[in-house]
Design an enzyme around this catalytic site. Sequence first.
Site, PDB file in Angstrom:
ATOM      1  CD  GLU A 293      22.371  78.636   7.467  1.00 51.55           C
ATOM      2  OE1 GLU A 293      22.017  79.875   7.142  1.00 51.55           O
ATOM      3  OE2 GLU A 293      21.906  77.681   7.430  1.00 51.55           O
TER       4      GLU A 293
ATOM      5  CG  HIS B 201      17.613  73.613  38.612  1.00 50.73           C
ATOM      6  ND1 HIS B 201      17.744  73.109  39.975  1.00 50.73           N
ATOM      7  CD2 HIS B 201      17.275  74.778  38.678  1.00 50.73           C
ATOM      8  CE1 HIS B 201      17.573  74.192  40.778  1.00 50.73           C
ATOM      9  NE2 HIS B 201      17.238  74.862  39.896  1.00 50.73           N
TER      10      HIS B 201
ATOM     11  CE  LYS C 230      18.535  85.829  -0.456  1.00 55.23           C
ATOM     12  NZ  LYS C 230      19.748  86.070   0.375  1.00 55.23           N
TER      13      LYS C 230
ATOM     14  CE  LYS D  51      19.434  73.857   1.061  1.00 57.44           C
ATOM     15  NZ  LYS D  51      19.187  75.138   0.697  1.00 57.44           N
TER      16      LYS D  51
ATOM     17  CD  GLU E 274      13.895  71.386   4.254  1.00 53.42           C
ATOM     18  OE1 GLU E 274      13.788  72.087   3.297  1.00 53.42           O
ATOM     19  OE2 GLU E 274      14.803  70.862   5.034  1.00 53.42           O
TER      20      GLU E 274
ATOM     21  N   GLY F  34      19.586  85.182   4.642  1.00 53.73           N
ATOM     22  CA  GLY F  34      18.371  84.504   5.241  1.00 53.73           C
ATOM     23  C   GLY F  34      18.609  84.620   6.737  1.00 53.73           C
ATOM     24  NE  ARG F  35      24.428  82.943   8.140  1.00 58.29           N
ATOM     25  CZ  ARG F  35      24.543  82.554   6.781  1.00 58.29           C
ATOM     26  NH1 ARG F  35      23.620  82.071   6.088  1.00 58.29           N
ATOM     27  NH2 ARG F  35      25.672  82.745   6.101  1.00 58.29           N
TER      28      ARG F  35
HETATM   29  O1  F6P Z   1      19.778  76.431   5.464  1.00 63.12           O
HETATM   30  C1  F6P Z   1      20.208  77.042   4.311  1.00 63.12           C
HETATM   31  C2  F6P Z   1      18.996  78.209   4.239  1.00 63.12           C
HETATM   32  O2  F6P Z   1      19.489  78.668   2.805  1.00 63.12           O
HETATM   33  C3  F6P Z   1      19.298  79.222   5.430  1.00 63.12           C
HETATM   34  O3  F6P Z   1      20.597  80.150   5.021  1.00 63.12           O
HETATM   35  C4  F6P Z   1      18.124  79.987   5.187  1.00 63.12           C
HETATM   36  O4  F6P Z   1      17.777  80.739   6.253  1.00 63.12           O
HETATM   37  C5  F6P Z   1      17.156  78.880   4.781  1.00 63.12           C
HETATM   38  O5  F6P Z   1      17.901  77.953   4.243  1.00 63.12           O
HETATM   39  C6  F6P Z   1      15.772  79.169   4.270  1.00 63.12           C
HETATM   40  O6  F6P Z   1      16.014  79.772   2.935  1.00 63.12           O
HETATM   41  P1  F6P Z   1      14.777  80.198   2.245  1.00 63.12           P
HETATM   42  O7  F6P Z   1      14.203  81.584   2.852  1.00 63.12           O
HETATM   43  O8  F6P Z   1      15.200  80.373   0.785  1.00 63.12           O
HETATM   44  O9  F6P Z   1      13.601  79.166   2.248  1.00 63.12           O
END
Ligand code: F6P
Length: 534
Positions: free
Chosen positions: A352, A383, A205, A503, A211, A266-267
């Site tokens: 979240e 199990h 987003k 972060k 990452e 995002g979620r």
């Molecule tokens: O973990 C924080 C967060 O902003 C989430 O809410 C989101 O789903 C994820 O990082 C990834 O964010 P982006 O889509 O901006 O890379």
Amino acid sequence: MQLTDRPEWQDLRNHFETVKNLHLRDLFATDPERGSVYAISVTDVYLDYSKNRITADTLPKLMTLARACNLEPARDAMFRGDKINTTENRAVLHTALRSSSSDPLIVDGQDIRPAIKAELEKMTSFATAVRDGTWLGYSGKPLKNIINIGIGGSDLGPVMVTEALKAYSQHDIHLGFVSNIDANNFVEATRGLDPAETLFIIASKTFSTDETMTNAQTARDWLLATANDEAVIAKHFVALSTQTDKVTAFGIDPANMFSFWDWVGGRYSLTSAIGLSIMIAIGPDNFKELLAGFETMDEHFRTAPLEENMPVIMALLGVWYSNFFGAETEAILPYDQYLHRFPAYFQQGNMESNGKSVTKAGAAVNYSTGPIVWGEPGTNGQHAFYQLIHQGTHLIPADFIGTIKPINKLGEHHRKLTANLLAQTKALAFGKTANELTAEGVAPELVSHKTFRGNHPTNTLLLSSLTPRSLGQLIALYEHKIFVQGIIWDINSFDQWGVELGKVLATDIYQQLASSQAEGGDSSTTNLLRQFLD
Ligand code: F6P
């Protein structure tokens, strides 16, 4: 007014005192119809909530609380596009992504419906071209390896849905996911793949998540190591984002970008462009079925009276256990292997969203908010950790999710799977008493070890079968459950400031590692840095 000062809350506290010692055995004995009275269905989803520690008075009192917390106006405000995510000044309109309505829906002076439709059409053309092999890579070969690079909501939804709908997928397409910044993830996801046949979907987003950007850069290098020409990026990279400038700066042609908007959290984004990998896997028609399933549950949630509203009922039962019984966790236990990532998906969705400890106005809460959500598919969980649910010291409300008609009809598997689901909810509710064990001749010294006290609450959710449509309904059900709980707890379910500090600190510590310094700012971090640097 603080939630716990509300008269409706006080009333529930008093009611809890009269309910807390009642056993499900007795509740069922006194009401032989309980199993069908406490049940509700919405199209493909059936919910049996009879095995909850409630009397006929409990839900009405919880409904009164929900009304006092203005749940109905809050629900309307979300669907209307009010900026209910106040700390980010954003609307919350994931429901618009799956709405078939053409009535204008205005955000910041603009009707958002045409843009949603256009993006869906763009996704459809692209997904079709990849699926039918007409989208070709730099060497003229079709792209049969699709790697989604994203994290959190830009990963978990596509992973969960493509796993859930594997039976509906085009099997000559290999789908992979890279989320972790750990190189192991990238290396294993691309091992043995031919770059000439590989498409990378960069899903972010913000298009700035470290990452994802690190993995995207590695993917770029991996491709160029073979292709050796920047021009090939256009055929092998697409982006899913709200940030055109950053996508362009990365080197991806905006023509290969699929957009969404800041009013999609995002979620809550899998029905936006973030779902591109899903559409490639299951095809545009099945994707539309998925959206239709979401819309069915959205409409149910939007219009049904609270008393007959499935997400509201599930949410209020959750409040009952968290805030009155003191339950700290909630398990999601799918009895369908295809749903094996469903608990992980709603772990983010729930934790979240509702892992907050200040109200919308910024005041500290004096009550529990979002529970710890976890789970694994049955029967594997049986199990592994069910021992603790049955005989441990914690109260763990659990949702059991099953499918009536199996996708794979193989011998006695489905009957046995179903028998396990029903047996577990029965054992959890009714247990086994010392008297019963003694009557069976169990040695006196083993009676206490073999006793099941029961009275463990469960919901049983049954899908008529696992289809794109029923899955959409199930996901929307849990999304709206989270929303309702956020309203009761008076928290903002749509921001996530709690992820920020880590972060920022990671950026500082990365600089230390990169420059071989060990100034952690505290003795533990400094010492740990030395362990790496030495
Ligand atoms: O973990 C924080 C967060 O902003 C989430 O809410 C989101 O789903 C994820 O990082 C990834 O964010 P982006 O889509 O901006 O890379």
